[in-house]
Write a protein that holds these residues in place. Structure first.
Motif, PDB file in Angstrom:
ATOM      1  N   HIS A  54      -7.732   1.955  12.158  1.00  0.00           N
ATOM      2  CA  HIS A  54      -6.957   0.927  12.865  1.00  0.00           C
ATOM      3  C   HIS A  54      -5.519   0.941  12.378  1.00  0.00           C
ATOM      4  CE1 HIS A  54      -6.994  -1.741   9.295  1.00  0.00           C
ATOM      5  NE2 HIS A  54      -8.202  -1.249   9.091  1.00  0.00           N
ATOM      6  N   MET A  55      -4.643   0.422  13.205  1.00  0.00           N
ATOM      7  CA  MET A  55      -3.232   0.284  12.837  1.00  0.00           C
ATOM      8  C   MET A  55      -3.055  -0.958  11.968  1.00  0.00           C
ATOM      9  SD  MET A  55      -2.319   2.959  14.362  1.00  0.00           S
ATOM     10  CE  MET A  55      -0.539   3.132  14.498  1.00  0.00           C
ATOM     11  N   THR A  56      -2.005  -0.954  11.161  1.00  0.00           N
ATOM     12  CA  THR A  56      -1.734  -2.077  10.268  1.00  0.00           C
ATOM     13  C   THR A  56      -0.257  -2.446  10.352  1.00  0.00           C
ATOM     14  OG1 THR A  56      -1.102  -0.722   8.362  1.00  0.00           O
ATOM     15  CG2 THR A  56      -3.468  -1.179   8.657  1.00  0.00           C
ATOM     16  N   LYS A  57       0.122  -3.460   9.617  1.00  0.00           N
ATOM     17  CA  LYS A  57       1.536  -3.786   9.481  1.00  0.00           C
ATOM     18  C   LYS A  57       2.232  -2.633   8.750  1.00  0.00           C
ATOM     19  CE  LYS A  57       0.774  -8.779   9.321  1.00  0.00           C
ATOM     20  NZ  LYS A  57       1.271  -8.966  10.705  1.00  0.00           N
ATOM     21  N   PRO A  58       3.475  -2.350   9.083  1.00  0.00           N
ATOM     22  CA  PRO A  58       4.169  -1.214   8.467  1.00  0.00           C
ATOM     23  C   PRO A  58       4.274  -1.315   6.948  1.00  0.00           C
ATOM     24  CG  PRO A  58       5.693  -2.596   9.720  1.00  0.00           C
ATOM     25  CD  PRO A  58       4.321  -3.045  10.071  1.00  0.00           C
ATOM     26  N   SER A  59       4.315  -2.544   6.432  1.00  0.00           N
ATOM     27  CA  SER A  59       4.449  -2.732   4.984  1.00  0.00           C
ATOM     28  C   SER A  59       3.247  -2.205   4.213  1.00  0.00           C
ATOM     29  CB  SER A  59       4.647  -4.222   4.664  1.00  0.00           C
ATOM     30  OG  SER A  59       3.542  -4.982   5.146  1.00  0.00           O
ATOM     31  N   LEU A  60       2.117  -2.029   4.893  1.00  0.00           N
ATOM     32  CA  LEU A  60       0.907  -1.538   4.230  1.00  0.00           C
ATOM     33  C   LEU A  60       0.854  -0.020   4.160  1.00  0.00           C
ATOM     34  CD1 LEU A  60      -1.747  -4.000   5.717  1.00  0.00           C
ATOM     35  CD2 LEU A  60      -0.618  -4.089   3.477  1.00  0.00           C
ATOM     36  N   GLY A  61       1.772   0.649   4.835  1.00  0.00           N
ATOM     37  CA  GLY A  61       1.829   2.099   4.753  1.00  0.00           C
ATOM     38  C   GLY A  61       0.712   2.784   5.522  1.00  0.00           C
ATOM     39  N   CYS A  62       0.625   4.100   5.339  1.00  0.00           N
ATOM     40  CA  CYS A  62      -0.360   4.921   6.049  1.00  0.00           C
ATOM     41  C   CYS A  62      -1.295   5.546   5.027  1.00  0.00           C
ATOM     42  CB  CYS A  62       0.332   6.017   6.857  1.00  0.00           C
ATOM     43  SG  CYS A  62       1.506   5.386   8.076  1.00  0.00           S
ATOM     44  N   ALA A  63      -2.578   5.284   5.158  1.00  0.00           N
ATOM     45  CA  ALA A  63      -3.519   5.746   4.136  1.00  0.00           C
ATOM     46  C   ALA A  63      -4.859   6.098   4.749  1.00  0.00           C
ATOM     47  CB  ALA A  63      -3.702   4.684   3.054  1.00  0.00           C
ATOM     48  N   MET A  64      -5.578   6.981   4.048  1.00  0.00           N
ATOM     49  CA  MET A  64      -6.959   7.281   4.376  1.00  0.00           C
ATOM     50  C   MET A  64      -7.847   6.612   3.340  1.00  0.00           C
ATOM     51  SD  MET A  64      -8.970  10.944   4.688  1.00  0.00           S
ATOM     52  CE  MET A  64      -8.855  11.285   2.927  1.00  0.00           C
ATOM     53  N   VAL A  65      -8.862   5.910   3.815  1.00  0.00           N
ATOM     54  CA  VAL A  65      -9.829   5.262   2.931  1.00  0.00           C
ATOM     55  C   VAL A  65     -10.955   6.253   2.671  1.00  0.00           C
ATOM     56  CG1 VAL A  65     -11.372   3.305   2.600  1.00  0.00           C
ATOM     57  CG2 VAL A  65      -9.240   3.009   3.897  1.00  0.00           C
ATOM     58  N   THR A  66     -11.121   6.646   1.408  1.00  0.00           N
ATOM     59  CA  THR A  66     -12.114   7.654   1.054  1.00  0.00           C
ATOM     60  C   THR A  66     -13.517   7.069   1.089  1.00  0.00           C
ATOM     61  OG1 THR A  66     -11.979   7.177  -1.311  1.00  0.00           O
ATOM     62  CG2 THR A  66     -10.424   8.792  -0.417  1.00  0.00           C
ATOM     63  N   ARG A  67     -14.501   7.939   0.944  1.00  0.00           N
ATOM     64  CA  ARG A  67     -15.900   7.500   0.994  1.00  0.00           C
ATOM     65  C   ARG A  67     -16.239   6.513  -0.122  1.00  0.00           C
ATOM     66  NH1 ARG A  67     -18.681  10.878   4.552  1.00  0.00           N
ATOM     67  NH2 ARG A  67     -17.496  12.756   5.116  1.00  0.00           N
ATOM     68  N   ASP A  68     -15.530   6.602  -1.245  1.00  0.00           N
ATOM     69  CA  ASP A  68     -15.802   5.679  -2.347  1.00  0.00           C
ATOM     70  C   ASP A  68     -14.902   4.452  -2.327  1.00  0.00           C
ATOM     71  OD1 ASP A  68     -13.419   6.803  -3.069  1.00  0.00           O
ATOM     72  OD2 ASP A  68     -14.169   7.816  -4.859  1.00  0.00           O
ATOM     73  N   GLY A  69     -14.152   4.256  -1.222  1.00  0.00           N
ATOM     74  CA  GLY A  69     -13.364   3.041  -1.053  1.00  0.00           C
ATOM     75  C   GLY A  69     -11.947   3.102  -1.575  1.00  0.00           C
ATOM     76  N   ASN A  70     -11.531   4.216  -2.133  1.00  0.00           N
ATOM     77  CA  ASN A  70     -10.146   4.346  -2.589  1.00  0.00           C
ATOM     78  C   ASN A  70      -9.227   4.679  -1.418  1.00  0.00           C
ATOM     79  OD1 ASN A  70     -10.685   3.918  -5.367  1.00  0.00           O
ATOM     80  ND2 ASN A  70     -11.419   6.030  -5.555  1.00  0.00           N
ATOM     81  N   GLU A  71      -7.949   4.441  -1.602  1.00  0.00           N
ATOM     82  CA  GLU A  71      -6.973   4.753  -0.566  1.00  0.00           C
ATOM     83  C   GLU A  71      -6.065   5.893  -1.024  1.00  0.00           C
ATOM     84  OE1 GLU A  71      -4.800   1.403   0.822  1.00  0.00           O
ATOM     85  OE2 GLU A  71      -6.543   0.479   1.791  1.00  0.00           O
ATOM     86  N   MET A  72      -5.876   6.857  -0.107  1.00  0.00           N
ATOM     87  CA  MET A  72      -4.986   7.986  -0.375  1.00  0.00           C
ATOM     88  C   MET A  72      -3.882   7.991   0.670  1.00  0.00           C
ATOM     89  SD  MET A  72      -7.710  11.038  -1.185  1.00  0.00           S
ATOM     90  CE  MET A  72      -6.356  12.204  -1.352  1.00  0.00           C
ATOM     91  N   GLU A  73      -2.632   8.087   0.200  1.00  0.00           N
ATOM     92  CA  GLU A  73      -1.516   8.116   1.129  1.00  0.00           C
ATOM     93  C   GLU A  73      -1.617   9.330   2.055  1.00  0.00           C
ATOM     94  OE1 GLU A  73       3.396   8.470   1.155  1.00  0.00           O
ATOM     95  OE2 GLU A  73       2.274   8.464  -0.738  1.00  0.00           O
TER      96      GLU A  73
END
Length: 361
Positions: free
Chosen positions: A313-332
């Protein structure tokens, strides 16, 4: 021995006549095609869409393993894909070629047979073009013209916070097909009797050599009454296209690793080559799938569209662009696509359309 007719025996206009013989116009917007100083087109009550693509031998394709018929087909289809990515329908193409002396009339007939096959399948008219001499190989330039109702044209800049991110088909397979072709090319060096090992990987080879534009997805969205808020085709890789949409729409995004659609053959090939599967799917390029966003309220409707998967899903720009990994971490998310203007472009690279290319070069 295969017949070989030097192009000089026909001349420029003789070659064009031979390559375009028997072409029939099928779109009402095509009033005049090949055979005059200009094509004549007439569009009424629709927005006109135009896209162009330049493919250069040694930069965008390698004729060691790319058959000319496949090259012609792909050259046309990647242009159709750009028109579909605007939620339009391709209607005409103009084809221009720069040809070196090593190519014969029969070579050009093979190339054009692929272009004409693509036009037949997608209902597009070939209405003109040009030919000239090249000193460095084969250069193909195709311009596609299409149309869409004004209210249905989809741009990159229309996504809103909370929109759902959707993608068609699967990702990474064309890139894996390229890796397989490159591996077999290296293995074949100096071996006249070499037979490439493609068993069980035919899907990957087809995705690289003979991609298809997703006309079917555009038609399904239309039937479902869904007009995306933004859309691109995945020619440069999912990461790059997501960042393009987010930049144009002034949003951030979250995509989920476990929702990225990956074919089984792609996974096996990545394991065999010891490559990171998610990296290939996110950055591989040349899949020509459609990446698009829809409003949150369209969730139930989009789930019913065959061949489409919601991946984030899209987010507010302040949250940046990230992929949520299978273990719940976020990678830019970072674009790792190939830059066609970089100084270290490899001569054996295979690139996508005019504003995109395969990653990993």
């Amino acid at each position: 021995m295969e017949k070989a007719t030097e192009i000089s025996t026909l001349g420029e206009f003789g070659l064009i006549d031979r390559l375009t013989e028997g072409i029939e116009l099928r779109n009402t917007s095509s009033l005049k095609g090949v055979g005059d100083d200009c094509a004549v087109l007439e569009y009424k009550d629709t927005e006109v869409l135009v896209s162009t693509d330049l493919l250069v031998e040694g930069v965008h394709f390698d004729l060691t393993y790319v058959p000319l018929k496949h090259l012609g087909y792909k050259s046309a289809v990647v242009n159709f894909s750009d028109i579909y990515a605007m939620n339009g329908r391709p209607r005409q193409i103009v084809v221009s070629l720069a040809i070196s002396r090593r190519f014969t009339v029969e070579h050009m007939e093979a190339l054009y047979s692929g272009i004409r096959l693509a036009c037949d399948i997608y209902g597009v008219d070939l209405v003109g073009g040009d030919t000239t001499t090249s000193r460095s190989g084969l250069v193909i330039s195709i311009t596609a013209i299409g149309d869409a109702p004004k209210e249905k044209v989809v741009y990159r800049d229309g996504a809103k916070d909370t929109d759902l991110i959707c993608v068609s088909g699967d990702l990474g397979s064309a890139y894996m097909g390229l890796q397989l072709l490159e591996r077999e090319k290296v293995a074949s060096a100096g071996r006249a009797d070499f037979q490439p090992e493609f068993g069980g990987r035919e899907y990957l080879i087809e995705r690289q050599l003979k991609p298809e534009a997703r006309r079917d997805i555009i038609e399904e969205l239309d039937k479902a009454g869904i007009v995306p808020t933004s859309m691109m085709d995945v020619s440069d890789g999912l990461s790059s296209e997501l960042l393009h949409i987010c930049k144009a729409s002034h949003t951030g995004c979250r995509v989920y690793e476990d929702r990225i659609p990956i074919d089984y053959q792609t996974a096996l090939m990545a394991e065999e080559l010891n490559m990171n599967l998610v990296t290939a799917a996110m950055n591989g390029g040349e899949d020509y799938e459609l990446l698009f966003t829809v409003p949150l309220h369209a969730h139930e409707a989009i789930k019913k569209v065959p061949g489409v998967r919601v991946i984030g899903h899209m987010t507010k720009p302040s949250l940046g662009c990230a992929m949520v990994t299978r273990d719940g971490n976020e990678m830019e998310i970072r674009a790792q696509g190939w830059n066609p203007l970089a100084s270290d472009v490899q001569s054996d690279s295979v690139a996508g359309n005019g504003d995109s290319a395969s990653a990993g070069k």
